[in-house]
Scaffold this active site. Sequence first.
Site, short mmCIF file in Angstrom:
data_model
loop_
_atom_site.label_atom_id
_atom_site.label_comp_id
_atom_site.label_asym_id
_atom_site.label_seq_id
_atom_site.Cartn_x
_atom_site.Cartn_y
_atom_site.Cartn_z
N GLY A 181 0.73 -1.25 0.00
CA GLY A 181 0.00 0.00 0.00
C GLY A 181 0.76 1.30 0.00
O GLY A 181 0.13 2.36 -0.07
N GLY A 183 2.82 2.62 -2.25
CA GLY A 183 3.17 3.16 -3.56
C GLY A 183 2.37 4.41 -3.93
O GLY A 183 1.24 4.61 -3.49
N CYS A 186 -0.83 3.41 -5.69
CA CYS A 186 -1.51 2.28 -5.06
C CYS A 186 -2.61 2.79 -4.14
O CYS A 186 -2.39 3.73 -3.37
CB CYS A 186 -0.52 1.43 -4.26
SG CYS A 186 -1.27 0.01 -3.44
#
Length: 347
Positions: A181, A183, A186
């Site tokens: 999570g 990124g 993301c």
Amino acid sequence: MRIEEDLKLGFKDVLIRPKRSTLKSRSDVELERQFTFKYSGQTWSGVPIIAANMDTVGTFEMAQALAGFDILTAVHKHYTVEEWAAFINTASADVLKHVMVSTGTSDADFEKTVQILALNPALNFVCIDVANGYSEHFVQFVAKAREAWPTKTICAGNVVTGEMCEELILSGADIVKVGIGPGSVCTTRVKTGVGYPQLSAVIECADAAHGLGGMIVSDGGCTMPGDVAKAFGGGADFVMLGGMLAGHEESGGSVVEENGEKFMLFYGMSSESAMNRHVGGVAKYRAAEGKTVKLPLRGPVGNTARDILGGLRSACTYVGASRLKELTKRTTFIRVQEQENRIFNSL
């Protein structure tokens, strides 16, 4: 249900405390590291940064460019075997030394990877990549890959906790990819409520992996060179970058024009854009867990690579680390509520 009370930290929550140094110049810092991997027995030397296996980052062109900086590229899994063959025919042995072959966990992915690895023995790295590395199927695939490719260096993920890091290493992974999570494109954390602040994940997984002779790569969460330094300071052996390397000539994203200005599309690999492109759309039973952004064109990636490496060298000089290898031992993190003076950031 239970609640863990100890606070978990991301890169934005800390700074590295400076320490006395005998280094006279940033040029005295050695960023190259040499690793011998637990299962493959392969020895590799280079700068332990990896371009992410996203189709708008991990391209053949990116691999060609970053090899010149001794940086690895995890080439995305959507190239065909024929495209791989064409690339290998033109790439030097030095470039291939800096390439990771990415794969999913389906039978078709496995067979395709078998064919790609057979094209050239210089392809020594395999990156087994799924969004959720906690499934029994994934662990079994890692074991299958280790049995099939005993001399290849296998990187597998993603996970964020020590116990799963240990399980993947015991199943045959040389390197575990850490991050759920963090990124830039993301949205897993907001869609699912699941995740783990990246710095704490790196610290905990590094401790678990190193106890078994394995290694980790911090995947996601870096927005600037200082974050890369923090990831290494936290114990990461490698750092994987996506957004920081997106938007360049070598990144492979589609270029769009708005009001006379050109932008490059960059999207998460669980986004609607990625699923429309590669699997014909978002399946009815799932939600997209990524977003698409338009980035101003950033020119050749070499300029960004130099900036990242320069920042990393400077971080080492601030704590007296003459080699990147020493950075972890010389890192003391301090908890902070501010990172920088932002008065002119909007200009």
